[in-house]
Each structure stands twice: as structure tokens, then as C-alpha cells.
Design a protein around this motif. Structure first.
Motif, mmCIF file in Angstrom:
data_model
loop_
_atom_site.group_PDB
_atom_site.id
_atom_site.type_symbol
_atom_site.label_atom_id
_atom_site.label_comp_id
_atom_site.label_asym_id
_atom_site.label_seq_id
_atom_site.Cartn_x
_atom_site.Cartn_y
_atom_site.Cartn_z
ATOM 1 N N SER A 88 66.935 49.870 94.116
ATOM 2 C CA SER A 88 65.705 50.349 93.473
ATOM 3 C C SER A 88 64.801 50.901 94.572
ATOM 4 O O SER A 88 65.074 50.697 95.769
ATOM 5 C CB SER A 88 64.980 49.191 92.756
ATOM 6 O OG SER A 88 64.497 48.271 93.719
ATOM 7 N N MET A 90 61.867 49.755 95.155
ATOM 8 C CA MET A 90 61.258 48.582 95.795
ATOM 9 C C MET A 90 62.220 47.911 96.780
ATOM 10 O O MET A 90 61.782 47.313 97.761
ATOM 11 C CB MET A 90 60.764 47.570 94.747
ATOM 12 C CG MET A 90 59.419 47.908 94.129
ATOM 13 S SD MET A 90 58.130 48.488 95.273
ATOM 14 C CE MET A 90 57.961 47.095 96.388
ATOM 15 N N VAL A 93 61.611 49.903 99.857
ATOM 16 C CA VAL A 93 60.315 49.564 100.451
ATOM 17 C C VAL A 93 60.398 48.198 101.157
ATOM 18 O O VAL A 93 60.048 48.064 102.331
ATOM 19 C CB VAL A 93 59.202 49.549 99.367
ATOM 20 C CG1 VAL A 93 57.886 49.036 99.930
ATOM 21 C CG2 VAL A 93 59.024 50.930 98.741
ATOM 22 N N ASN A 161 49.850 57.388 94.856
ATOM 23 C CA ASN A 161 50.035 57.039 93.446
ATOM 24 C C ASN A 161 48.923 56.082 93.035
ATOM 25 O O ASN A 161 48.932 54.946 93.519
ATOM 26 C CB ASN A 161 51.419 56.370 93.332
ATOM 27 C CG ASN A 161 51.784 55.942 91.940
ATOM 28 O OD1 ASN A 161 51.042 56.132 90.996
ATOM 29 N ND2 ASN A 161 52.957 55.325 91.814
ATOM 30 N N THR A 188 58.232 59.936 97.477
ATOM 31 C CA THR A 188 58.659 59.964 96.075
ATOM 32 C C THR A 188 57.995 61.085 95.278
ATOM 33 O O THR A 188 58.661 61.800 94.528
ATOM 34 C CB THR A 188 58.325 58.607 95.410
ATOM 35 O OG1 THR A 188 59.025 57.572 96.096
ATOM 36 C CG2 THR A 188 58.680 58.583 93.946
ATOM 37 N N PHE A 189 56.674 61.257 95.430
ATOM 38 C CA PHE A 189 55.939 62.203 94.574
ATOM 39 C C PHE A 189 56.309 63.663 94.854
ATOM 40 O O PHE A 189 56.103 64.523 94.009
ATOM 41 C CB PHE A 189 54.419 62.032 94.766
ATOM 42 C CG PHE A 189 53.790 61.059 93.814
ATOM 43 C CD1 PHE A 189 54.451 59.910 93.427
ATOM 44 C CD2 PHE A 189 52.519 61.294 93.303
ATOM 45 C CE1 PHE A 189 53.874 59.007 92.552
ATOM 46 C CE2 PHE A 189 51.926 60.391 92.417
ATOM 47 C CZ PHE A 189 52.597 59.256 92.043
ATOM 48 N N GLY A 221 66.684 53.396 91.266
ATOM 49 C CA GLY A 221 67.336 53.418 92.580
ATOM 50 C C GLY A 221 66.370 53.838 93.665
ATOM 51 O O GLY A 221 65.248 54.278 93.391
ATOM 52 N N VAL A 338 55.223 54.156 81.756
ATOM 53 C CA VAL A 338 55.114 54.273 83.209
ATOM 54 C C VAL A 338 56.343 54.997 83.732
ATOM 55 O O VAL A 338 57.265 55.282 82.982
ATOM 56 C CB VAL A 338 54.938 52.883 83.885
ATOM 57 C CG1 VAL A 338 53.643 52.241 83.433
ATOM 58 C CG2 VAL A 338 56.128 51.985 83.615
ATOM 59 N N LEU A 340 57.726 58.368 86.347
ATOM 60 C CA LEU A 340 57.394 59.782 86.585
ATOM 61 C C LEU A 340 58.643 60.457 87.130
ATOM 62 O O LEU A 340 59.630 59.798 87.444
ATOM 63 C CB LEU A 340 56.268 59.883 87.625
ATOM 64 C CG LEU A 340 56.566 59.241 88.977
ATOM 65 C CD1 LEU A 340 56.561 60.272 90.096
ATOM 66 C CD2 LEU A 340 55.558 58.145 89.304
ATOM 67 N N THR A 354 50.536 50.432 85.821
ATOM 68 C CA THR A 354 51.233 50.397 87.129
ATOM 69 C C THR A 354 50.470 49.691 88.242
ATOM 70 O O THR A 354 51.067 49.206 89.196
ATOM 71 C CB THR A 354 51.525 51.825 87.644
ATOM 72 O OG1 THR A 354 50.352 52.622 87.481
ATOM 73 C CG2 THR A 354 52.696 52.439 86.934
ATOM 74 N N ARG A 374 47.003 58.971 84.459
ATOM 75 C CA ARG A 374 48.021 59.644 85.284
ATOM 76 C C ARG A 374 48.991 60.383 84.375
ATOM 77 O O ARG A 374 49.511 59.823 83.410
ATOM 78 C CB ARG A 374 48.775 58.627 86.130
ATOM 79 C CG ARG A 374 49.636 59.290 87.187
ATOM 80 C CD ARG A 374 50.478 58.276 87.936
ATOM 81 N NE ARG A 374 51.613 57.835 87.148
ATOM 82 C CZ ARG A 374 52.504 56.933 87.560
ATOM 83 N NH1 ARG A 374 52.388 56.378 88.739
ATOM 84 N NH2 ARG A 374 53.520 56.585 86.787
#
Ligand code: LCS
Length: 396
Positions: A88, A90, A93, A161, A188-189, A221, A338, A340, A354, A374
Motif C-alpha cells: 500500500s 502507507m 511511507v 493533500n 502521489t498527486f 499499492g 475518499v 483520488l 481523510t 477536495r
């Protein structure tokens, strides 16, 4: 003749990266190696693989050909040395945090990061003696003032975000490196189509591929890409040991989704730009934040460090939370959910969704106000999206 993608454009890379990994049958589609383990030729072969004297697959948590194909493809898009796919975003991260932080270490991060990227530090890593300062990373002086002798990592999300504030990646790299810290960018964005942080001095870039890279709202992912072999060698054993690696079937789905990444990103951006302009001119809208608008405080930085403005907008309706709810409850094309970066438009309320896990005072200080909406814009017809919004706004 083999295809050299290093000198090819981004659309050719996205289309062909990781093609033909099947040397047995020559399948054009990438095969799914749905196996947990790999047979050794003999005892010495197994020992050589474990000893690192020979390259080859051992066990899927450590490496798998389907996953490896995805990792090589995304590394090519981000201009990196090596990629590591994770279960994922996360997992990506947390693994990066685990690799660079430990007892007595300090990190500086963007205050308006994705909620869990901040809370995992403040609630969990803090238990192991990790200190953190989450600050407005659009303010370079504030970053400089927040760095300490024990700062090991500068972690930025740009655009953030959901505030859509930007951080100057080149300047952040300079600050981090002056202090002996690594710069990690959550890209990511933007996706690798619109921004390549490693080219701007970042050491590590990561993505929640749940978003644009997969793009079909059917897989969770993540991926980490490093600039150098040294950073790759630091991260790879941590992820192997923590176990948050990607499954072969997941890797196959993500590769399939990624083939249309540049088309989806282009279309989403065209739609977002038009909708941002429409919302900015609307009498019932208090403010709109989109990097492509001249009114965005960092529009010049956006033009300099991004190859496009993306398809994420945040805005606030006049009348605050209640008026905002009228929009959320009455649009019919964007779904109230939630996430994107999928082909479809999604709309949500960060303060109650979120980013609800961030304490209210910290959330508001980071610019995630109660009225902020958002809007993740998809590939629909922009006329339909605009008409849908107009109808919802007319009900306020
Ligand atoms: N980084 C960013 C910028 C994100 O937006 C998210 C998830 C993550 C990392 C974590 O990735 P995941 O584990 O979910 O793949 N963002 C979400 C969001 O904005 N809505 O739902 C999830």
C-alpha cells in the motif's frame, strides 16, 4: 533488436516499460508469476543466490518477476536507480520512515500531508523516540528554522493533500543536504508524468499507486524509487524484513493500469483546469486552490517544477460546512468517496474524512479548514461535470 527506452519520451516509456519479460513463450502481456517461492537448480545454486553471488529469484517477499517488471517500469518513469513495490502507499511511507529514523532522530515534514503519513510518526514512531516537526513546507525559512542537528529526514508532499500548497523541491534538497538529511518526496498527486523529484535533487520518491499510477480504483499499492544504489541498498532489506511487499497479481493489475497513465493524466488536467476557472468565477464560491490558476500563490513555482498542474482542486463554498454539504450531497457524477487519481471524479470532505485523525487545532493550523472540499477530477466530459456542479450549487 531490443528497445532502449532511456532516450524515449514519456508516452513511449509508459507504453513499453517492462515489456516482454517472458523469454520462454514471448508473451506480449506480462505473465503473472503467482508463486510464493522459486526452485533452485541444486544446493550450490541456492547458496549462491542467498550469498548474493548470483542474481535470481528466491522467495516472493524478497522478489518476484511480475513485481520486478513493475518496479523497473516505474523506476524508468521517475529517472531513478531502483524501485521497490509495496502492499500500500502507507507501507511505502512507513518503510521509508523505518529505514531513516530511529531513537533520537528528528524529521521535518509537510504539515498538511495525508493524515496517516503524519499520524504514524506522531502516534507510533514517537513511542520509539522519534521527534518530528510538521510545518508549512511552502515556507523555506520555516523549514530552515525547523532543522536540528539530529534531523535525518525532510519529508514533503507537493502538492500537499488537500491544501494544494507546493514545496520547492530543489530548495528543499539543498536545505536537507546542508544538514546531512535525506529529502523524501511523496509524488502521489503529480504521478511521474507531471513531476520528477529525483531530477530536482530528491533522494527518494514514493507514490501511493492506489491513485494515478494504477488509476482504476481497484487496487491498493505503493512504490518507492531511489536515486542511487546506496539508498536502494538501505531501503530494500528494511522492506524485505517488514514484509509489506507487493503481491504478483497486484503488480500485474498495476502494470495494466499504468499503461494509460499519461492519457488519463492529460485528460484529468484539461478537465481540472476548466473546472477550476469555472469555480473561481462562481459567485457562491469563497476560494479555489489549483496550481494552474494565476491566483495560486505559487503559480510560478508550479510552472517551474511541474510539467502540468494535475487534477486535484480544493475549494470552499460561501456558507461554510453546511453549504459545502449541499454540494457533496447533490452532485451526481463525482462520487462521494475518499481517494483520488482514478478515471472517475471523486469528492470528499477532508476535515471529517481523510484528515479527521489529525487533532483539530493542528488540522486547522495546517490550512485544512472545516469548509474545505477536495475534488479529484476524472476523465468524464467536462461539460457534464460543470453542469452537475452548477445544479448542486444552485440548491444552496
Ligand atoms: N500519500 C498520499 C499523498 C495519499 O493521498 C495517500 C492516501 C497515501 C500516501 C497512502 O496511500 P494508501 O496506503 O492509501 O495507498 N490517500 C488517500 C486519500 O486522500 N483518500 O483516501 C486515501
Amino acid at each position: 533488436m531490443s528497445l532502449n527506452l532511456k532516450n524515449k519520451g514519456i508516452n513511449t516509456r509508459v507504453t513499453h516499460a517492462g515489456e516482454n519479460p517472458d523469454t520462454v513463450h514471448g508473451s506480449v502481456g506480462v505473465p503473472i508469476y503467482q508463486t510464493s517461492t522459486f526452485k533452485f537448480q541444486d544446493a550450490d545454486h541456492g547458496a549462491r543466490l542467498f550469498g548474493g553471488e548470483e542474481k535470481g529469484y528466491i522467495y516472493t517477499r524478497i522478489g518476484n518477476p511480475t513485481t520486478n517488471t513493475f518496479e523497473e517500469a516505474v523506476t524508468l518513469l521517475e529517472h531513478g536507480y531502483g524501485g521497490i513495490a509495496t502492499a500500500s502507499g502507507m507501507a511505502a511511507v512507513s518503510s521509508v520512515y523505518m529505514a531513516y529514523l530511529g531513537a533520537g532522530a528528528h524529521m521535518v515534514g509537510t504539515d498538511a500531508v495525508y493524515g496517516s503519513s503524519r499520524m504514524v510518526i506522531e502516534n507510533e514512531f514517537s513511542r520509539f523516540g522519534v521527534e518530528s516537526s510538521f510545518v508549512d513546507t511552502s515556507d523555506l525559512d520555516l523549514i530552515r528554522r525547523s532543522m536540528k542537528p539530529n534531523t535525518k529526514m525532510l519529508y514533503i508532499e507537493t502538492p500537499a493533500n488537500p491544501t494544494i500548497k507546493l514545496a520547492d523541491i530543489e530548495a528543499c534538497a539543498e536545505i536537507a543536504h546542508e544538514h546531512g538529511a535525506v529529502l523524501v518526496v511523496d509524488n502521489t498527486f503529480m504521478s511521474p508524468i507531471l513531476q520528477n523529484p529525483l531530477d530536482l535533487g530528491a533522494d527518494v520518491v514514493l507514490h501511493s499507486i492506489t491513485k494515478y499510477i494504477n488509476g482504476h480504483t481497484d487496487v491498493v499499492g505503493g512504490v518507492i524509487i531511489t536515486k542511487t544504489e546506496e539508498e536502494y541498498s538501505r531501503l530494500k532489506p528494511v522492506i524485505n524484513a517488514l514484509g509489506g511487499t507487493m503481491d504478483p497479481h497486484q503488480s500485474w493489475l498495476v502494470l495494466r493500469g499504468m499503461r494509460t497513465l499519461s492519457l488519463r493524466v492529460q485528460r484529468g488536467e484539461e478537465n481540472a483546469h476548466k473546472l477550476a476557472e469555472y469555480l473561481e468565477a462562481h459567485p457562491k464560491i469563497e476560494w479555489v486552490r489549483y496550481p494552474g490558476l494565476k491566483s495560486h500563490p505559487q503559480h510560478d513555482l508550479a510552472k517551474r517544477q511541474m510539467k502540468g498542474f494535475g487534477s486535484m482542486i480544493s475549494f470552499e463554498v460561501k456558507g461554510g460546512v453546511e453549504a459545502g454539504k449541499t454540494v457533496l450531497n447533490n452532485v451526481t457524477i463525482p462520487q462521494l468517496a475518499v481517494s483520488l487519481g482514478g478515471y472517475e471524479s471523486l469528492i470528499q470532505h477532508p476535515a471529517s474524512m481523510t484528515h479527521a485523525n489529525i487533532p483539530e487545532d493542528e488540522r486547522v493550523a495546517a490550512g485544512i479548514t472545516d469548509g474545505l472540499i477536495r475534488f479529484a477530477i476524472g476523465t468524464e466530459d467536462v461539460e457534464d461535470l460543470q453542469a452537475d456542479l452548477e445544479k448542486a450549487l444552485s440548491l444552496i
